[in-house]
Design an enzyme around this catalytic site. Structure first.
Site, mmCIF file in Angstrom:
data_model
loop_
_atom_site.group_PDB
_atom_site.id
_atom_site.type_symbol
_atom_site.label_atom_id
_atom_site.label_comp_id
_atom_site.label_asym_id
_atom_site.label_seq_id
_atom_site.Cartn_x
_atom_site.Cartn_y
_atom_site.Cartn_z
ATOM 1 N N LYS A 35 2.512 -3.425 6.616
ATOM 2 C CA LYS A 35 2.873 -3.412 5.184
ATOM 3 C C LYS A 35 4.371 -3.123 5.029
ATOM 4 O O LYS A 35 5.050 -3.720 4.200
ATOM 5 C CB LYS A 35 2.033 -2.382 4.423
ATOM 6 N N SER B 92 0.845 -1.196 0.000
ATOM 7 C CA SER B 92 0.000 0.000 0.000
ATOM 8 C C SER B 92 0.878 1.242 0.000
ATOM 9 O O SER B 92 1.999 1.230 0.543
ATOM 10 C CB SER B 92 -0.856 -0.027 1.268
ATOM 11 N N ASN C 228 -5.591 4.359 -3.799
ATOM 12 C CA ASN C 228 -6.929 4.099 -3.232
ATOM 13 C C ASN C 228 -7.831 3.357 -4.223
ATOM 14 O O ASN C 228 -8.406 3.984 -5.110
ATOM 15 C CB ASN C 228 -7.584 5.423 -2.827
ATOM 16 N N TYR D 151 -1.530 -0.916 11.027
ATOM 17 C CA TYR D 151 -1.777 -1.560 9.731
ATOM 18 C C TYR D 151 -0.670 -1.174 8.741
ATOM 19 O O TYR D 151 -0.087 -2.033 8.072
ATOM 20 C CB TYR D 151 -3.151 -1.125 9.197
HETATM 21 C C1 UD1 Z 1 -6.863 4.454 4.289
HETATM 22 C C2 UD1 Z 1 -5.612 4.225 5.030
HETATM 23 C C3 UD1 Z 1 -4.652 3.466 4.155
HETATM 24 C C4 UD1 Z 1 -5.247 2.169 3.722
HETATM 25 C C5 UD1 Z 1 -6.573 2.407 3.066
HETATM 26 C C6 UD1 Z 1 -7.205 1.046 2.900
HETATM 27 C C7 UD1 Z 1 -5.411 6.082 6.611
HETATM 28 C C8 UD1 Z 1 -4.611 7.259 7.001
HETATM 29 N N1 UD1 Z 1 -5.040 5.474 5.472
HETATM 30 O O1 UD1 Z 1 -6.572 5.293 3.193
HETATM 31 O O2 UD1 Z 1 -3.496 3.195 4.898
HETATM 32 O O3 UD1 Z 1 -4.399 1.494 2.829
HETATM 33 O O4 UD1 Z 1 -7.410 3.238 3.876
HETATM 34 O O5 UD1 Z 1 -8.503 1.109 2.568
HETATM 35 O O6 UD1 Z 1 -6.337 5.721 7.278
HETATM 36 N N2 UD1 Z 1 -12.800 10.809 4.022
HETATM 37 C C9 UD1 Z 1 -13.746 11.733 4.422
HETATM 38 N N3 UD1 Z 1 -14.874 11.268 5.027
HETATM 39 C C10 UD1 Z 1 -15.094 9.942 5.254
HETATM 40 C C11 UD1 Z 1 -14.120 9.003 4.833
HETATM 41 C C12 UD1 Z 1 -12.977 9.464 4.237
HETATM 42 O O7 UD1 Z 1 -13.583 12.928 4.242
HETATM 43 O O8 UD1 Z 1 -16.141 9.595 5.824
HETATM 44 C C13 UD1 Z 1 -11.590 11.290 3.358
HETATM 45 C C14 UD1 Z 1 -10.309 10.983 4.108
HETATM 46 O O9 UD1 Z 1 -9.988 12.016 4.978
HETATM 47 C C15 UD1 Z 1 -9.309 10.854 2.963
HETATM 48 C C16 UD1 Z 1 -10.139 10.349 1.785
HETATM 49 O O10 UD1 Z 1 -11.490 10.618 2.128
HETATM 50 O O11 UD1 Z 1 -8.829 12.113 2.614
HETATM 51 C C17 UD1 Z 1 -9.949 8.873 1.543
HETATM 52 O O12 UD1 Z 1 -10.148 8.183 2.764
HETATM 53 P P1 UD1 Z 1 -10.160 6.587 2.864
HETATM 54 O O13 UD1 Z 1 -11.058 6.036 1.820
HETATM 55 O O14 UD1 Z 1 -10.434 6.230 4.277
HETATM 56 O O15 UD1 Z 1 -8.702 6.156 2.437
HETATM 57 P P2 UD1 Z 1 -7.275 6.643 2.985
HETATM 58 O O16 UD1 Z 1 -7.396 7.357 4.254
HETATM 59 O O17 UD1 Z 1 -6.595 7.336 1.879
#
Ligand code: UD1
Length: 330
Positions: free
Chosen positions: A155, A126, A176, A151
């Site tokens: 990795k 990842s 992502n 987590y």
């Molecule tokens: C997260 C993990 C990453 C992991 C991946 C697996 C973290 C810091 N990173 O990635 O290590 O490999 O999941 O699935 O947790 N967001 C919102 N509202 C929400 C949900 C998300 O604003 O309800 C935003 C988050 O702040 C982020 C983006 O959407 O900026 C993507 O979030 P998410 O899908 O959770 O992925 P990551 O955080 O990038």
């Protein structure tokens, strides 16, 4: 027959990879204990490909059972190792559980591969291995900074383990992954996924949730919300086929970023979803989420040049397939 053993093959990325393997004349064999997915994904793959796929309900930390699979199948050419726990939030609560399962299963798999002289492994890594990056877009030679979660740490440790073994392998560092196969027959069936943005958007759109909370709009980005590199899961699945072909031909160890190279903000992601699917999504701005990286997106030069892989599908296609999956999944 080019047999590839796929651990975690019934999962979200695993099931999509089975389809790509079949399309490219590989013969996948599934090892999965179904702890966080459903057998329905395997049935879905069989329906899409028209082929039946051998399936072993085996936990990868069980060396004896895994050894039996290798013995029974014989002549396995390589492995793809997806089987792992993947919830960032849960890993903070139970770091030991994450360490023992994620590191333990890779260690067992490598032992069994060695016993059976299987030379090639593709590992599900990842972009989280980079921690909070200093330079963007991020290249594979960027240092591993402090992991943002237990987590993420697993990795990093798995990649280090792979560097030390004499088995040839490629770590694919996913950005992502979003979306689903166009058939709507396979997708993310895990019970821990709805912390990720796109499942939260689709669940809000369908009415399972009231609202999407955008985690912070005061970051130093184009619209103040975090940037991520959203990659269509079918493109990501295809990268595994390219990586297998590459490692078999070049007999190397390596790591590759698998992203699109585009940084998309949270608000952009919501608006693209709304536009493509012609549906409104309730959202509000909330506080930042602990441990979130402000922005991360991939430099794809190496995967383009070496693996001859590139993302072919747009984020619009991914958002449309994500919505299809939400409406159709059973
Ligand atoms: C997260 C993990 C990453 C992991 C991946 C697996 C973290 C810091 N990173 O990635 O290590 O490999 O999941 O699935 O947790 N967001 C919102 N509202 C929400 C949900 C998300 O604003 O309800 C935003 C988050 O702040 C982020 C983006 O959407 O900026 C993507 O979030 P998410 O899908 O959770 O992925 P990551 O955080 O990038």
């Amino acid at each position: 027959m080019k047999k590839i053993l796929v651990t975690g093959g019934a999962g979200y990325i695993g099931s999509h990879t089975l389809v790509e393997l079949s399309l490219h004349n590989f013969y996948p064999i599934i090892v999965d204990n179904l702890c966080n997915t459903s057998i329905k994904n395997i049935k879905g793959v069989e329906k899409i490909t028209g082929k039946s796929i051998p399936f072993y309900n085996v936990d990868c930390t069980n060396e004896k059972a895994l050894n039996n699979v290798f013995e029974k199948e014989k002549n396995i050419l390589g492995t793809i190792h997806f089987a792992a726990y993947k919830s960032v939030e849960e890993s903070v609560k139970y770091p030991h559980k994450y360490h023992s399962n994620n590191i333990g299963s890779l260690q067992v798999l490598l032992n069994v591969m060695k016993n059976h002289h299987v030379e090639n492994i593709i590992f599900s890594s990842s972009c989280t291995v980079y921690g909070n990056p200093d330079v963007l877009p991020i290249c594979e030679n960027a240092p591993f900074k402090k992991a943002e979660s237990p987590y993420g740490k697993t990795k990093q440790l798995c990649e280090e383990l792979l560097n030390k073994t004499d088995i040839l392998g490629i770590s694919l560092r996913y950005f992502n992954p979003i979306g689903s196969h166009e058939s709507g027959l396979i997708g993310d069936r895990s019970s821990d996924n709805p912390n990720n943005l796109v499942p939260i958007i689709t669940e809000t759109a369908i009415g399972k949730r009231e609202i999407v909370t955008v985690f912070g709009d005061d970051y130093d980005t184009k619209d103040g919300t975090c940037l991520r590199d959203y990659i269509h899961v079918v493109d990501l699945a295809n990268a595994h086929v390219k990586a297998l072909q590459y490692v078999m031909k070049n007999k190397v160890k390596s790591a590759f970023n698998i992203g699109t190279g585009n940084g998309v903000s949270v608000l952009e992601a919501i608006h693209i979803f709304e536009k493509v699917n012609n549906i409104k999504v309730n959202y509000k701005i909330g506080p930042r989420r602990d441990g979130d990286v402000e922005q991360i997106y991939s430099d794809n030069t190496l995967s383009t040049n070496e693996l001859e892989w590139e993302a072919k599908r747009t984020i619009e296609e991914a958002m449309s397939s994500a919505w299809l999956w939400e409406q159709q999944k059973q």
